[in-house]
Each structure stands twice: as C-alpha cells, then as structure tokens.
Design a protein around this motif. Structure first.
Motif, short mmCIF file in Angstrom:
data_model
loop_
_atom_site.label_atom_id
_atom_site.label_comp_id
_atom_site.label_asym_id
_atom_site.label_seq_id
_atom_site.Cartn_x
_atom_site.Cartn_y
_atom_site.Cartn_z
N LEU A 129 0.83 -1.21 0.00
CA LEU A 129 0.00 0.00 0.00
C LEU A 129 0.86 1.26 0.00
O LEU A 129 0.55 2.22 -0.70
CB LEU A 129 -0.95 0.00 1.19
CG LEU A 129 -2.19 -0.88 1.02
CD1 LEU A 129 -2.92 -1.02 2.34
CD2 LEU A 129 -3.11 -0.29 -0.04
N ALA A 130 1.93 1.27 0.78
CA ALA A 130 2.81 2.44 0.83
C ALA A 130 3.42 2.71 -0.54
O ALA A 130 3.50 3.86 -0.98
CB ALA A 130 3.90 2.25 1.88
N THR A 131 3.84 1.66 -1.22
CA THR A 131 4.40 1.82 -2.56
C THR A 131 3.36 2.38 -3.52
O THR A 131 3.64 3.30 -4.29
CB THR A 131 4.93 0.47 -3.08
OG1 THR A 131 5.97 0.01 -2.19
CG2 THR A 131 5.48 0.58 -4.49
N ALA A 132 2.14 1.83 -3.46
CA ALA A 132 1.07 2.31 -4.34
C ALA A 132 0.70 3.76 -4.01
O ALA A 132 0.52 4.58 -4.91
CB ALA A 132 -0.15 1.41 -4.23
N LEU A 136 0.92 7.69 -6.31
CA LEU A 136 -0.21 8.56 -6.62
C LEU A 136 0.23 10.02 -6.64
O LEU A 136 1.26 10.37 -6.05
CB LEU A 136 -1.31 8.40 -5.57
CG LEU A 136 -2.00 7.05 -5.45
CD1 LEU A 136 -3.02 7.09 -4.32
CD2 LEU A 136 -2.65 6.64 -6.76
N THR A 137 -0.57 10.85 -7.26
CA THR A 137 -0.31 12.28 -7.17
C THR A 137 -0.55 12.71 -5.73
O THR A 137 -1.26 12.03 -4.97
CB THR A 137 -1.25 13.09 -8.09
OG1 THR A 137 -2.59 12.93 -7.61
CG2 THR A 137 -1.14 12.65 -9.54
N SER A 138 0.02 13.82 -5.36
CA SER A 138 -0.17 14.35 -4.01
C SER A 138 -1.66 14.56 -3.71
O SER A 138 -2.13 14.24 -2.61
CB SER A 138 0.60 15.66 -3.86
OG SER A 138 0.38 16.21 -2.59
N ALA A 139 -2.39 15.08 -4.68
CA ALA A 139 -3.83 15.33 -4.49
C ALA A 139 -4.59 14.02 -4.28
O ALA A 139 -5.46 13.94 -3.40
CB ALA A 139 -4.40 16.09 -5.68
N ASP A 140 -4.27 12.99 -5.06
CA ASP A 140 -4.95 11.70 -4.89
C ASP A 140 -4.60 11.05 -3.56
O ASP A 140 -5.46 10.50 -2.86
CB ASP A 140 -4.61 10.75 -6.04
CG ASP A 140 -5.38 11.03 -7.31
OD1 ASP A 140 -6.37 11.81 -7.25
OD2 ASP A 140 -5.01 10.48 -8.36
N ARG A 141 -3.32 11.13 -3.19
CA ARG A 141 -2.89 10.57 -1.90
C ARG A 141 -3.62 11.27 -0.76
O ARG A 141 -4.12 10.63 0.17
CB ARG A 141 -1.36 10.70 -1.77
CG ARG A 141 -0.78 9.94 -0.61
CD ARG A 141 0.74 9.88 -0.64
NE ARG A 141 1.42 11.10 -1.02
CZ ARG A 141 1.99 11.33 -2.22
NH1 ARG A 141 1.99 10.41 -3.15
NH2 ARG A 141 2.58 12.47 -2.48
N GLN A 142 -3.73 12.59 -0.83
CA GLN A 142 -4.42 13.36 0.20
C GLN A 142 -5.91 13.00 0.23
O GLN A 142 -6.49 12.85 1.30
CB GLN A 142 -4.24 14.86 -0.04
CG GLN A 142 -4.82 15.71 1.05
CD GLN A 142 -4.52 17.19 0.83
OE1 GLN A 142 -3.91 17.59 -0.15
NE2 GLN A 142 -4.96 18.01 1.76
N ALA A 143 -6.52 12.82 -0.93
CA ALA A 143 -7.94 12.46 -0.99
C ALA A 143 -8.18 11.09 -0.35
O ALA A 143 -9.15 10.90 0.39
CB ALA A 143 -8.43 12.46 -2.44
N VAL A 144 -7.28 10.14 -0.61
CA VAL A 144 -7.40 8.81 0.00
C VAL A 144 -7.31 8.92 1.52
O VAL A 144 -8.12 8.36 2.26
CB VAL A 144 -6.33 7.84 -0.56
CG1 VAL A 144 -6.28 6.56 0.27
CG2 VAL A 144 -6.60 7.53 -2.02
N MET A 145 -6.32 9.66 2.00
CA MET A 145 -6.13 9.78 3.45
C MET A 145 -7.30 10.52 4.11
O MET A 145 -7.71 10.17 5.21
CB MET A 145 -4.80 10.47 3.75
CG MET A 145 -3.57 9.72 3.21
SD MET A 145 -3.55 7.93 3.54
CE MET A 145 -3.18 7.94 5.27
N GLN A 146 -7.84 11.52 3.44
CA GLN A 146 -8.97 12.25 4.00
C GLN A 146 -10.24 11.41 4.02
O GLN A 146 -11.13 11.66 4.83
CB GLN A 146 -9.21 13.55 3.22
CG GLN A 146 -8.16 14.60 3.51
CD GLN A 146 -8.34 15.86 2.69
OE1 GLN A 146 -9.00 15.87 1.66
NE2 GLN A 146 -7.73 16.95 3.16
#
Length: 165
Positions: A129-132, A136-146
């Motif tokens: 999961l960390a690798t995947a 991701l783009t920063s925006a997508d990574r932030q959206a997933v975490m939010q």
C-alpha cells in the motif's frame, strides 16, 4: 403536481444519488480487494493463509476467544470457524487454552508463530500500500487519506458496531 401533494421521501429507501454512490463504492472496494490479493501473492504465500484465516488471526490478536465468540464476531457459522481453527491449529498458528471462567470450554489463542505470521502478512500489505500510495499524485494521496475517517465510520455502520466503545 404541486409540492404540497407529493409524498414525503421514505428515509429507508436510498435516493438515486445514494444508490449510484453505493454502486461506485462497491466497484472500487471490489477492485481494491482484488488488487491487494493479487499484488501480495508475490511476497506472501497467500494460498497458505486464506483471508478468512487472516481475519481470525486478526481477531485473536486482540484477545483469546471461544469458537462461538469468534463465530459471532466474524458473522460465520460455528462449524465454519471450527474448520478454520482446525487448519490454524495444524499449522501451529493457534492453540487451545483453558477458559479461566469455564474450565469445560477452551479459548483459542495465537501462538508466537501466529503472531509472527500476522505481523509478516500485515507488513507485506503495508509495504504494498505504501508503494502504491507513493505512486499517486499528491492530491490523490491526500484524498485517499482524507476519506479514511468516513470509511472507518462506514465500516462500523455496516458491522453495527459503535467505534466509541
């Protein structure tokens, strides 16, 4: 028809937007689970530890339990859990311990090998999961975490559990 004569919406019937969202969420969750299962095969002997057994190990990592308690917690038939436990016993991942509250029954507990297997499984998934996520783009990574708190609440709602307990 005027708005005065329309029947009130039934709160138990999801509206079209909710159904569309549920369909999309179901699709994404299904694809995510499939992707996790297939990506982990290269690093972890998945066939040796099916998901149902992993879920039992995760539950037992919190505390030893009787088979009936495990069945209720996992929402599985007791005979299904007994079969899974039998395989975990044979693999040396769990053992039977006397129940201090009722010497006639046994509790199932993780062995050290079971704890290690679970740690290895968890670490492999976290690395994948960390690798995947890193890809991701920063925006997508932030959206997933939010989305995580809402997904956690959704999981509790579906399980009928209260996260505050």
């Amino acid at each position: 028809m005027s708005s005065q004569h329309r029947p009130a919406p039934d709160p138990l019937v999801p509206d079209t937007d909710a159904l569309a969202g549920a369909q999309r969420l179901t699709d994404v969750i299904t694809r995510l689970r499939r992707a996790l299962r297939s990506s982990i095969r290269s690093e972890f002997p998945w066939e040796a530890l099916p998901m149902a057994q992993v879920e039992l190990l995760q539950t037992l990592a919190v505390a030893p339990m009787r088979v009936g308690e495990l069945a209720a917690r996992q929402r599985l038939a007791p005979n299904t859990v007994s079969g899974l436990i039998s395989k975990l016993l044979d693999a040396g991942l769990v053992d039977r311990q006397p129940d201090p509250g009722d010497r006639r029954t046994a509790r199932i507990a993780l062995t050290e090998a079971g704890h290690q297997q679970l740690r290895d499984w968890q670490s492999a998934h976290e690395r994948r999961l960390a690798t995947a996520l890193a890809g991701l783009t920063s925006a997508d990574r932030q959206a997933v975490m939010q989305a995580l708190p809402g997904l956690d609440h959704l999981a509790h709602a579906l399980a009928g559990t209260d996260p505050t307990r």
